[in-house]
Design an enzyme around this catalytic site. Sequence first.
Site, PDB file in Angstrom:
ATOM      1  N   ASP A  69       0.847  -1.188   0.000  1.00  0.00           N
ATOM      2  CA  ASP A  69       0.000   0.000   0.000  1.00  0.00           C
ATOM      3  C   ASP A  69       0.881   1.236   0.000  1.00  0.00           C
ATOM      4  O   ASP A  69       2.054   1.182   0.387  1.00  0.00           O
ATOM      5  CB  ASP A  69      -0.967   0.001   1.187  1.00  0.00           C
ATOM      6  N   GLU A 128      -5.860   3.257   3.486  1.00  0.00           N
ATOM      7  CA  GLU A 128      -6.424   3.851   4.694  1.00  0.00           C
ATOM      8  C   GLU A 128      -7.828   4.392   4.463  1.00  0.00           C
ATOM      9  O   GLU A 128      -8.579   4.610   5.400  1.00  0.00           O
ATOM     10  CB  GLU A 128      -5.511   4.977   5.201  1.00  0.00           C
TER      11      GLU A 128
END
EC number: 3.5.1.47
Length: 377
Positions: A69, A128
């Site tokens: 990520d 997120e």
Amino acid sequence: MGLNPFVSIRRDLHKIPELGFQEFKTQKYLLTYLQTLPGDRMEIETWKTGILVKVKGLNPSKTIGYRTDIDGLQITEETGLEFHSEHEGKMHACGHDLHMSIALGVLTHTILNPVQDDVLFIFQPAEEGPGGAEPMLASDIMQKWMPDMIFALHIAPEYPVGTIALKEGLLFANTSELYIDLKGKGGHAAYPHLSNDMIVAASALVTQLQTIISRNVDPLDSAVITLGIINGGTAQNIIAENVHLEGTIRTFSDENMQKVKQRIEDIIEGIEKGYQCSISLDYGAMYHQVYNNEELAREFMEFIAGHTDLTVHECKEAMTGEDFGFMTRDIPGFMFWLGVNSEYGLHHSKLNPNEAAIEKAIEAAVKYIEYKGNKKS
């Protein structure tokens, strides 16, 4: 002796944290680095602010996926590091800067030392929020390059460097955001009977929501409702007309997630009637549980224990949320914790992972890809 190049990369990336689907500098940095590598063995595609890199195998029969990520968090950094965030109010407080530098290290080695199978490196945005994994999976390029298996890591501040932790089956919880807005009738503090006070209504709602886990979920199961934000009112002598709540729901099963949400809706309906107000409810982003494929997770644990000096710890499942769960839902795979020995935890303004973990992680992932990528199907 100079810095390990991937430690240096981590520090560069730490300076430029960006929120989900706003990772423009990050994407540019990653693409610039990729251009320094031999291009004859890799194909590069972009998707929104993310990147997919397919490293061609020598004689491929399958594709191994490795995901990292790339986004940061809306947190003001307080580490005092020389390479602190240059973006006001934003920080890599969840370790994605380490995740990316490790991925680049593994990718670099794989290009210079190709295995038999193809290896797909996925640099995914918006982990997120609002969530990049699910739409990325549905993209044309991902559908064309869909891996046969996939794995990823996440830093763990509580474990020492040199330790990895994982388990077969459920690792991370199902998660859902929670946004609630109450609207009543404001008025003068001296005339409460002419108003509908949303401070009082919200207080009752918060109290009742906290009974769901204790009275509607099996005590031997696990679930969490946490309300982290409550905003309402404008002055001490004005009855509040509006109150806004934000929180999160975590469960270890889809069934409990649906049960908890149904009870939230039932309670809201009662509050609307009891306090003569209107309430809007939004669940926002929802992340699927990370479920480690039993066979692959066990194979990885046994391989790492037998072929590296890393300590393998079989951990318990956690209420942490990770949108990598969408990938393990659709592709056999697993995620593991990487020990980084930080005094401060994830999403903390003083998170400071030990950078020695970068080299350890690169070694572990490279050796596993070499083993898996040269193994006959």
